[in-house]
Design a protein around this motif. Sequence first.
Motif, PDB file in Angstrom:
ATOM      1  N   PHE A   1       0.961  -1.186  -0.063  1.00 25.35           N
ATOM      2  CA  PHE A   1      -0.025   0.135  -0.024  1.00 25.35           C
ATOM      3  C   PHE A   1       0.789   1.283  -0.082  1.00 25.35           C
ATOM      4  N   ASN A   2       0.526   2.313  -0.874  1.00 23.44           N
ATOM      5  CA  ASN A   2       1.336   3.505  -0.762  1.00 23.44           C
ATOM      6  C   ASN A   2       1.252   4.234   0.221  1.00 23.44           C
ATOM      7  N   ALA A   3       1.903   5.465   0.396  1.00 22.13           N
ATOM      8  CA  ALA A   3       1.628   6.322   1.512  1.00 22.13           C
ATOM      9  C   ALA A   3       0.179   6.812   1.815  1.00 22.13           C
ATOM     10  N   GLN A   4      -0.779   7.097   0.716  1.00 22.13           N
ATOM     11  CA  GLN A   4      -1.939   7.354   0.746  1.00 22.13           C
ATOM     12  C   GLN A   4      -2.936   6.154   0.918  1.00 22.13           C
ATOM     13  N   GLY A   5      -2.491   5.153   1.337  1.00 24.55           N
ATOM     14  CA  GLY A   5      -3.137   3.845   1.527  1.00 24.55           C
ATOM     15  C   GLY A   5      -3.704   3.001   0.497  1.00 24.55           C
ATOM     16  N   LYS A   6      -3.246   3.648  -0.613  1.00 26.16           N
ATOM     17  CA  LYS A   6      -3.922   3.051  -2.011  1.00 26.16           C
ATOM     18  C   LYS A   6      -3.055   1.543  -2.281  1.00 26.16           C
ATOM     19  N   ASP A   7      -3.996   0.624  -2.575  1.00 21.67           N
ATOM     20  CA  ASP A   7      -3.312  -0.811  -3.014  1.00 21.67           C
ATOM     21  C   ASP A   7      -2.316  -0.596  -4.168  1.00 21.67           C
ATOM     22  N   ALA A   8      -1.083  -0.890  -3.909  1.00 21.45           N
ATOM     23  CA  ALA A   8       0.074  -0.939  -4.671  1.00 21.45           C
ATOM     24  C   ALA A   8       0.435  -1.980  -5.403  1.00 21.45           C
ATOM     25  N   GLY A   9      -0.225  -3.263  -4.982  1.00 23.90           N
ATOM     26  CA  GLY A   9       0.014  -4.491  -5.763  1.00 23.90           C
ATOM     27  C   GLY A   9       0.014  -5.693  -4.583  1.00 23.90           C
ATOM     28  N   LYS A  10       0.125  -6.751  -5.022  1.00 22.71           N
ATOM     29  CA  LYS A  10      -0.131  -8.017  -4.363  1.00 22.71           C
ATOM     30  C   LYS A  10       0.751  -9.261  -5.060  1.00 22.71           C
ATOM     31  N   ALA A  11       1.023 -10.209  -4.223  1.00 24.11           N
ATOM     32  CA  ALA A  11       1.656 -11.354  -4.631  1.00 24.11           C
ATOM     33  C   ALA A  11       1.375 -12.653  -3.612  1.00 24.11           C
ATOM     34  N   ASN A  12       1.349 -13.709  -4.286  1.00 26.70           N
ATOM     35  CA  ASN A  12       1.172 -14.832  -3.248  1.00 26.70           C
ATOM     36  C   ASN A  12       2.367 -15.992  -3.918  1.00 26.70           C
ATOM     37  N   GLY A  13       2.531 -16.548  -2.740  1.00 22.08           N
ATOM     38  CA  GLY A  13       3.690 -17.695  -2.706  1.00 22.08           C
ATOM     39  C   GLY A  13       4.111 -18.499  -1.680  1.00 22.08           C
ATOM     40  N   LYS A  14       5.260 -19.092  -1.545  1.00 22.54           N
ATOM     41  CA  LYS A  14       5.533 -20.157  -0.746  1.00 22.54           C
ATOM     42  C   LYS A  14       6.619 -19.477   0.135  1.00 22.54           C
ATOM     43  N   PHE A  15       6.762 -19.729   1.369  1.00 26.73           N
ATOM     44  CA  PHE A  15       7.488 -19.250   2.450  1.00 26.73           C
ATOM     45  C   PHE A  15       8.183 -20.552   3.182  1.00 26.73           C
ATOM     46  N   ILE A  55      13.419 -19.036   2.537  1.00 21.98           N
ATOM     47  CA  ILE A  55      13.030 -18.993   0.831  1.00 21.98           C
ATOM     48  C   ILE A  55      11.659 -18.249   0.575  1.00 21.98           C
ATOM     49  N   VAL A  56      11.709 -17.177  -0.226  1.00 25.31           N
ATOM     50  CA  VAL A  56      10.530 -16.723  -0.648  1.00 25.31           C
ATOM     51  C   VAL A  56      10.342 -17.179  -2.083  1.00 25.31           C
ATOM     52  N   ASP A  57       9.412 -17.703  -2.219  1.00 26.29           N
ATOM     53  CA  ASP A  57       9.081 -18.128  -3.674  1.00 26.29           C
ATOM     54  C   ASP A  57       7.684 -17.761  -4.296  1.00 26.29           C
ATOM     55  N   LEU A  58       7.946 -16.669  -5.204  1.00 24.84           N
ATOM     56  CA  LEU A  58       6.928 -16.045  -5.977  1.00 24.84           C
ATOM     57  C   LEU A  58       6.925 -16.550  -7.345  1.00 24.84           C
ATOM     58  N   LYS A  59       5.692 -16.215  -8.054  1.00 25.86           N
ATOM     59  CA  LYS A  59       5.689 -16.245  -9.640  1.00 25.86           C
ATOM     60  C   LYS A  59       6.880 -15.834 -10.371  1.00 25.86           C
ATOM     61  N   SER A  60       7.358 -14.724 -10.159  1.00 29.48           N
ATOM     62  CA  SER A  60       8.270 -13.889 -10.915  1.00 29.48           C
ATOM     63  C   SER A  60       9.623 -13.724  -9.978  1.00 29.48           C
ATOM     64  N   GLN A  61       9.581 -14.122  -8.915  1.00 25.67           N
ATOM     65  CA  GLN A  61      10.710 -13.851  -7.910  1.00 25.67           C
ATOM     66  C   GLN A  61      11.248 -14.946  -7.096  1.00 25.67           C
ATOM     67  N   LEU A  62      12.292 -15.399  -6.945  1.00 29.39           N
ATOM     68  CA  LEU A  62      12.869 -16.157  -6.022  1.00 29.39           C
ATOM     69  C   LEU A  62      13.862 -15.644  -4.985  1.00 29.39           C
ATOM     70  N   THR A 109      24.489 -15.458   2.740  1.00 30.91           N
ATOM     71  CA  THR A 109      24.324 -14.955   1.608  1.00 30.91           C
ATOM     72  C   THR A 109      22.900 -14.862   1.171  1.00 30.91           C
ATOM     73  N   ILE A 110      22.416 -13.849   0.342  1.00 32.22           N
ATOM     74  CA  ILE A 110      21.175 -13.972   0.015  1.00 32.22           C
ATOM     75  C   ILE A 110      21.103 -13.653  -1.592  1.00 32.22           C
ATOM     76  N   TRP A 111      20.491 -14.574  -2.347  1.00 36.15           N
ATOM     77  CA  TRP A 111      20.267 -14.539  -3.759  1.00 36.15           C
ATOM     78  C   TRP A 111      18.818 -14.185  -4.109  1.00 36.15           C
ATOM     79  N   ASN A 112      18.752 -12.931  -4.685  1.00 38.65           N
ATOM     80  CA  ASN A 112      17.676 -12.437  -5.387  1.00 38.65           C
ATOM     81  C   ASN A 112      17.324 -12.781  -6.948  1.00 38.65           C
ATOM     82  N   ASN A 113      16.510 -13.815  -7.257  1.00 39.85           N
ATOM     83  CA  ASN A 113      16.451 -14.103  -8.701  1.00 39.85           C
ATOM     84  C   ASN A 113      15.148 -13.625  -9.286  1.00 39.85           C
ATOM     85  N   ASP A 114      15.295 -12.557 -10.173  1.00 40.66           N
ATOM     86  CA  ASP A 114      14.150 -12.248 -10.966  1.00 40.66           C
ATOM     87  C   ASP A 114      13.994 -13.025 -12.182  1.00 40.66           C
TER      88      ASP A 114
END
Length: 206
Positions: free
Chosen positions: A47-61, A70-77, A84-89
């Motif tokens: 949610f942005n600073a005005q409280g409006k919805d700015a996006g959503k995602a679902n995944g596995k943790f 592990i944060v496993d999303l549709k477009s990101q892992l 070490t942290i790997w951020n795979n787009d």
Amino acid sequence: MKTKLIFFLFVISSLIFAQSANDVLKKIQNKFNSLNNFTANFSQNYFNAQGKDAGKANGKFSYKRKNKFIVDLKSQLIISDGQTIWNNDKRFNRVVISNLSDDPTSFSLEQFIFDYPPLCKNRIVKDETVSSGETLIEMIPKDQDLQFNIVKIWVSADGMISKLEIVDRGEMRYAFQFSDIKINQDLPDSKFTFTTPKGIQVIDLR
């Protein structure tokens, strides 16, 4: 005399309320110290600073002690082995590698559970988002060193976190809701490392 008595009762009730918040935080810490790992489905809303919805995602943790997750999303892992942290787009076929301690965007539950509470003013909050048997803890930093304004943690009766909400310094709000939590699964350490496939762009910031 009556005014002094009212003030005394107010101070005592405030101390009891603050102690209750610390008791709940201790309950969360004891719960996480007692388990080795857990997996869950999660939903993530922005949610942005005005409280409006700015996006959503679902995944596995997936979480394992000592900052492995592990944060496993549709477009990101996002994978962490605790150091070490790997951020795979997945959209851009790119992975950014950094030290966990240097990544302010890392989703480290252990920081919120163990590291941040002593650095914050903690209190129990009552509102309509709290289900029966849950407790809502609000953490506000004592100074400007931490990268958030407020953290709220919804705690179930058994001490597990069911929801986490973060308001950052730019007033963006991030809400994470956990469901179907399964404790102490078969999660070897090898799951918490990222093997870079051929052809992927690597940006190493270590």
